[in-house]
Scaffold this active site. Structure first.
Site, short mmCIF file in Angstrom:
data_model
loop_
_atom_site.label_atom_id
_atom_site.label_comp_id
_atom_site.label_asym_id
_atom_site.label_seq_id
_atom_site.Cartn_x
_atom_site.Cartn_y
_atom_site.Cartn_z
N TYR A 1 0.93 -1.22 0.08
CA TYR A 1 0.07 0.01 0.00
C TYR A 1 0.99 1.33 0.01
CZ TYR A 1 -3.87 3.14 1.26
OH TYR A 1 -4.81 4.22 1.19
N LYS B 1 0.74 3.98 -3.01
CA LYS B 1 0.35 5.39 -2.83
C LYS B 1 1.51 6.31 -3.19
CE LYS B 1 -3.68 4.68 -1.81
NZ LYS B 1 -5.16 5.18 -2.97
#
Length: 263
Positions: free
Chosen positions: A165, A169
């Site tokens: 993640y 991002k």
């Protein structure tokens, strides 16, 4: 001396504009779709889950605004092009895109499975890239457009147990900057929002094991404002970045995190 344009009309208005929100079936995407509609935009609320998107459309329409639901898989290039073609064919333009669809899967460099890593990048990075690729030709033709990408504070800092993640991002943070630089000459602005801990259930893979007391203690330690945010805390910034009030803002990442990244 350079002549300056007049300030945008008050109040902030998106009347006459057409917006697409991906991942609009729940959470930040739904709140964003509702806020854009309240500001006057006709909103196409798209989601892989058509039932969720349809509920967002119902909420928009029940409040007296213009909204349409669409089923869309952001990881499918043909599907995204079809959604955009339908919007332009029906409404003649596409002014605002909130590329919001995403997934979160917990894991470290040793525990994250390759399937989890690949799915995270497929949805978060490929999905955002394909959304931009689908909408840019129309915005270039119009010589105008605003794209808002949902990145995350996880793209600005390192966090335990979020290898895929954080990496995905971080990629969106720089994709935002790259798109902004590439397409500014066409009158297209690209900015990102970086939500912190937002109480939508999205963070359950990381925080779901905590009881309410433990969660409150953790939030109190790490978030200066002392609470998790809500989807409604995020949506006004999307509306602002989509509007003429932000006409000289592009390539920027806005943390909306209760001060988390200032600690």
């Amino acid at each position: 001396m350079t002549e300056t344009a007049e300030a945008p009309a008050t109040p902030l208005s998106l009347t006459g504009r057409v917006a697409l929100v991906t991942g609009a079936g729940h959470g930040i995407g739904r709140a964003s779709a509702l806020a854009l509609a309240r500001a006057g935009a006709l909103v196409v609320a798209s989601d892989l889950d058509l039932e969720g998107a349809t509920e967002t459309e119902r909420l928009i329409r029940s409040a007296g605004h213009a909204g349409v639901a669409a089923a869309a898989d952001v990881t499918d290039e043909d599907a995204m092009r079809a959604v955009v073609d339908d919007i332009v064919g029906t409404h003649g333009r596409l002014d605002i895109v909130h590329a919001n669809a995403g997934v979160l899967m917990a894991g470290t460099a040793l525990t994250q499975t390759l399937d989890e890593w690949d799915k995270t990048f497929t949805v978060n990075v490929r999905g955002t890239f394909l959304t931009a690729r689908a909408v840019l030709p129309q915005m270039i033709e119009q010589k105008s457009g605003a794209i808002i990408i949902t990145a995350s504070v996880s793209g600005l800092i390192g966090e335990p147990d979020l290898a895929a993640y954080n990496a995905s991002k971080g990629a969106l943070v720089n994709l935002t900057r790259q798109l902004a630089v590439e397409y500014a000459e066409h009158g297209i602005r690209v900015n990102g929002i970086c939500p912190g801990w937002i109480e939508t259930g999205f963070n359950d893979p990381v925080l779901g094991h905590l009881d309410s007391e433990e969660l409150d203690q953790l939030v109190g330690q790490q978030v200066p404002l002392g609470r998790q945010g809500t989807a409604e805390d995020i949506a006004p910034s999307v509306v602002f970045l989509a509007s003429d009030w932000a006409r000289y803002i592009t390539g920027q990442l806005l943390p909306i995190d209760g001060g988390l990244t200032s600690m």
